[in-house]
Design a protein around this motif. Structure first.
Motif, PDB file in Angstrom:
ATOM      1  N   LEU A  54       0.825  -1.205   0.000  1.00 10.21           N
ATOM      2  CA  LEU A  54       0.000   0.000   0.000  1.00 10.21           C
ATOM      3  C   LEU A  54       0.864   1.262   0.000  1.00 10.21           C
ATOM      4  O   LEU A  54       0.630   2.191  -0.781  1.00 10.21           O
ATOM      5  CB  LEU A  54      -0.926  -0.007   1.220  1.00 10.21           C
ATOM      6  CG  LEU A  54      -1.817   1.224   1.396  1.00 10.21           C
ATOM      7  CD1 LEU A  54      -2.725   1.408   0.191  1.00 10.21           C
ATOM      8  CD2 LEU A  54      -2.648   1.101   2.672  1.00 10.21           C
ATOM      9  N   ASP A 100       1.298   3.956  -3.076  1.00  8.45           N
ATOM     10  CA  ASP A 100       1.010   5.375  -2.858  1.00  8.45           C
ATOM     11  C   ASP A 100       2.204   6.246  -3.238  1.00  8.45           C
ATOM     12  O   ASP A 100       2.034   7.311  -3.835  1.00  8.45           O
ATOM     13  CB  ASP A 100       0.639   5.598  -1.395  1.00  8.45           C
ATOM     14  CG  ASP A 100       0.249   7.040  -1.116  1.00  8.45           C
ATOM     15  OD1 ASP A 100      -0.759   7.506  -1.688  1.00  8.45           O
ATOM     16  OD2 ASP A 100       0.953   7.715  -0.333  1.00  8.45           O
ATOM     17  N   LYS A 121      -2.678  -0.130  -5.697  1.00  4.32           N
ATOM     18  CA  LYS A 121      -3.356   0.402  -4.520  1.00  4.32           C
ATOM     19  C   LYS A 121      -4.801  -0.110  -4.466  1.00  4.32           C
ATOM     20  O   LYS A 121      -5.300  -0.479  -3.390  1.00  4.32           O
ATOM     21  CB  LYS A 121      -3.349   1.932  -4.532  1.00  4.32           C
ATOM     22  CG  LYS A 121      -3.980   2.531  -3.282  1.00  4.32           C
ATOM     23  CD  LYS A 121      -4.122   4.042  -3.377  1.00  4.32           C
ATOM     24  CE  LYS A 121      -2.809   4.746  -3.223  1.00  4.32           C
ATOM     25  NZ  LYS A 121      -2.992   6.225  -3.110  1.00  4.32           N
ATOM     26  N   VAL A 175       0.063   5.250   7.648  1.00  4.01           N
ATOM     27  CA  VAL A 175      -0.627   5.468   6.381  1.00  4.01           C
ATOM     28  C   VAL A 175      -1.016   6.936   6.235  1.00  4.01           C
ATOM     29  O   VAL A 175      -1.641   7.505   7.133  1.00  4.01           O
ATOM     30  CB  VAL A 175      -1.891   4.584   6.292  1.00  4.01           C
ATOM     31  CG1 VAL A 175      -2.649   4.866   5.003  1.00  4.01           C
ATOM     32  CG2 VAL A 175      -1.505   3.121   6.370  1.00  4.01           C
ATOM     33  N   VAL A 205      -4.882   8.442   1.860  1.00  3.32           N
ATOM     34  CA  VAL A 205      -5.091   7.053   1.430  1.00  3.32           C
ATOM     35  C   VAL A 205      -6.412   6.512   1.966  1.00  3.32           C
ATOM     36  O   VAL A 205      -7.024   5.629   1.358  1.00  3.32           O
ATOM     37  CB  VAL A 205      -3.915   6.168   1.902  1.00  3.32           C
ATOM     38  CG1 VAL A 205      -4.178   4.695   1.583  1.00  3.32           C
ATOM     39  CG2 VAL A 205      -2.624   6.622   1.226  1.00  3.32           C
ATOM     40  N   ASP A 243      -9.324   6.279  -0.444  1.00  2.00           N
ATOM     41  CA  ASP A 243      -9.355   5.113  -1.340  1.00  2.00           C
ATOM     42  C   ASP A 243      -9.956   3.903  -0.637  1.00  2.00           C
ATOM     43  O   ASP A 243     -10.654   3.090  -1.246  1.00  2.00           O
ATOM     44  CB  ASP A 243      -7.941   4.779  -1.826  1.00  2.00           C
ATOM     45  CG  ASP A 243      -7.412   5.804  -2.803  1.00  2.00           C
ATOM     46  OD1 ASP A 243      -8.219   6.322  -3.591  1.00  2.00           O
ATOM     47  OD2 ASP A 243      -6.206   6.083  -2.772  1.00  2.00           O
ATOM     48  N   SER A 283      -2.293   9.204  -9.672  1.00  5.96           N
ATOM     49  CA  SER A 283      -3.133   8.641  -8.625  1.00  5.96           C
ATOM     50  C   SER A 283      -4.584   8.572  -9.082  1.00  5.96           C
ATOM     51  O   SER A 283      -4.972   9.174 -10.089  1.00  5.96           O
ATOM     52  CB  SER A 283      -3.049   9.502  -7.359  1.00  5.96           C
ATOM     53  OG  SER A 283      -3.618  10.780  -7.605  1.00  5.96           O
TER      54      SER A 283
END
Length: 422
Positions: free
Chosen positions: A312, A316, A324, A347, A351, A354, A398
């Motif tokens: 992850l 990213d 991802k 994290v 994120v 998502d 992204s």
């Protein structure tokens, strides 16, 4: 509960052709040709399947479920192949599935009578021996290890379903790409060269002890296809100049340069070096190669509790939207275990959006999303990239960047329509 379904998204190609004017009785059937790339390395454990992309026929969505290692009830050594109805509800269909050889001739066909697909996958637990497909003397797989399968579904009256001739007329391919690829490493015509490697990036001790590896290239090709590589040589136009690259392995750089010259990376090499290729392609903005390597990494990597967080954070950092998404799907499907065993302290906050999308997508039914072609928020990465590519827009970046680009494009189109009306 974890799933053992292996889904191919960017390495699998679904080819659908145009209606043939010479077709008569053949038009009663719609044919869909699917290419299962790098067949030998597809997951082959018992009950582990590879899903094709969905395709439309008779007003319904379908896909193929291929079990390279067969199902539990299959005979030893047999692969299983099934047609799946992807829509909710029921549909009936008569269908056939054929394997083509590398010369595009039909070699093996199984036929299914018209029957209901409600809640069922229809096909064959013993479609054929896997060894038959892999046997080089049978000429089933092409030179890149690709298996070609044609699914034929009998048309219903007044249904919109494309016709694809199974054995199209042979036309030699354009040789120009091959000629350009052959110029790679041609010292006589080259006007620049790379010196690649150092002791900390070589593949083995012997190579590390030797001098950097030299790769000859052509400034014009680099300027056109890989501007960031071309920029390493500055503005010198009259003499042969060199550029030093110390953070990429020579074997990986060879694949990178070969791709720039129109070549491709063999499936086994791509799987073996996918992460290194991603890193190099990202650094030098070889976008399509980066996405291809990302797809290879996704299909060859099993996401687990132990590696989910590392993958992850890696996804990213390099804007690997597909990777991802796969990790997020894993987290959503195994939420209870994730809550108990994983920490999200490291994290980044963005994120989490998502992750919420992944949860939303698992709850949203197919019926809810039908006809919602502009709801970019819950679209899968592949669909976002396809829409960007159709519009000639940048497919790298992204998930948020892709959605913003699509929304901007939609707004521009709406503004253009308004101005035309005025």
């Amino acid at each position: 509960m974890m799933t053992n379904v292996h889904r191919i998204d960017t390495n699998l190609t679904l080819d659908v052709g145009c209606r043939s004017s010479s077709a008569s009785a053949a038009e009663e059937w719609a044919h869909f040709k699917m290419l299962f790339h790098d067949f030998a390395n597809l997951p082959s454990a018992v009950d582990q399947c590879t899903l094709s992309p969905e395709f439309n026929c008779n007003g319904h969505k379908w896909c193929i479920k291929l079990y390279p290692g067969g199902k539990r009830e299959s005979r030893t050594g047999c692969l299983s192949l099934h047609l799946k109805l992807c829509d909710e509800g029921d549909a009936t269909a008569a269908f056939e599935v054929s394997v083509l050889d590398k010369f595009q001739s039909i070699q093996h066909t199984m036929k299914g009578i018209e029957q209901s697909f409600q809640g069922l996958n229809r096909g064959w637990k013993d479609y054929c021996l896997r060894s038959y497909i892999l046997n080089q003397s049978e000429n089933i797989l092409d030179d890149n290890g690709t298996l070609a399968v044609v699914v034929s579904i009998k048309r219903k009256n007044d249904s919109a379903c494309p016709f694809v001739p199974i054995n199209p007329t042979f036309v030699p391919s354009n040789p120009m790409s091959g000629l350009i690829t052959s110029m790679l490493l041609d010292e006589e015509t080259a006007d620049v060269y790379f010196e690649v490697g150092s002791a900390d990036v070589h593949d083995d001790v012997d190579e590390a002890a030797s001098s950097p590896v030299t790769f000859h290239a052509h400034r014009l090709i680099l300027k056109t296809c890989a501007p960031m590589l071309a920029s390493l040589f500055g503005s010198y136009d009259e003499e042969i100049v060199a550029a030093s690259i110390t953070d990429v392995k020579p074997a990986v750089f060879r694949h990178l340069l070969h791709y720039v010259y129109g070549g491709s990376v063999p499936g086994k090499e791509m799987n073996a070096h996918s992460k290194d290729i991603i890193n190099a392609a990202d650094k030098y903005s070889i976008v399509n190669l980066k996405l291809e390597a990302e797809a290879a990494y996704v299909t060859s990597t099993k996401i687990t509790m132990d590696n989910a967080m590392d993958n992850l954070l890696y996804a990213d950092a390099l804007n690997l939207a597909l990777l991802k998404e796969v990790v997020m799907d894993f987290l959503a499907e195994n939420s209870e275990e994730v809550t108990e065993k994983m920490s999200f302290a490291d994290v980044p906050g963005h994120v989490m959006k998502d992750l919420l999308v992944a949860f939303s997508r698992t709850k949203k039914t197919k019926q809810d999303s039908q006809g919602d072609n502009n709801n970019f928020t819950i679209m899968r990465v592949n669909e976002l990239r396809m829409k960007l590519d159709e519009k000639g827009l940048n497919v790298d970046g992204s998930r948020e960047a892709m959605i913003e680009t699509l929304r901007g494009s939609a707004q521009e189109a709406a503004d253009d329509d308004d101005s035309l009306e005025e």
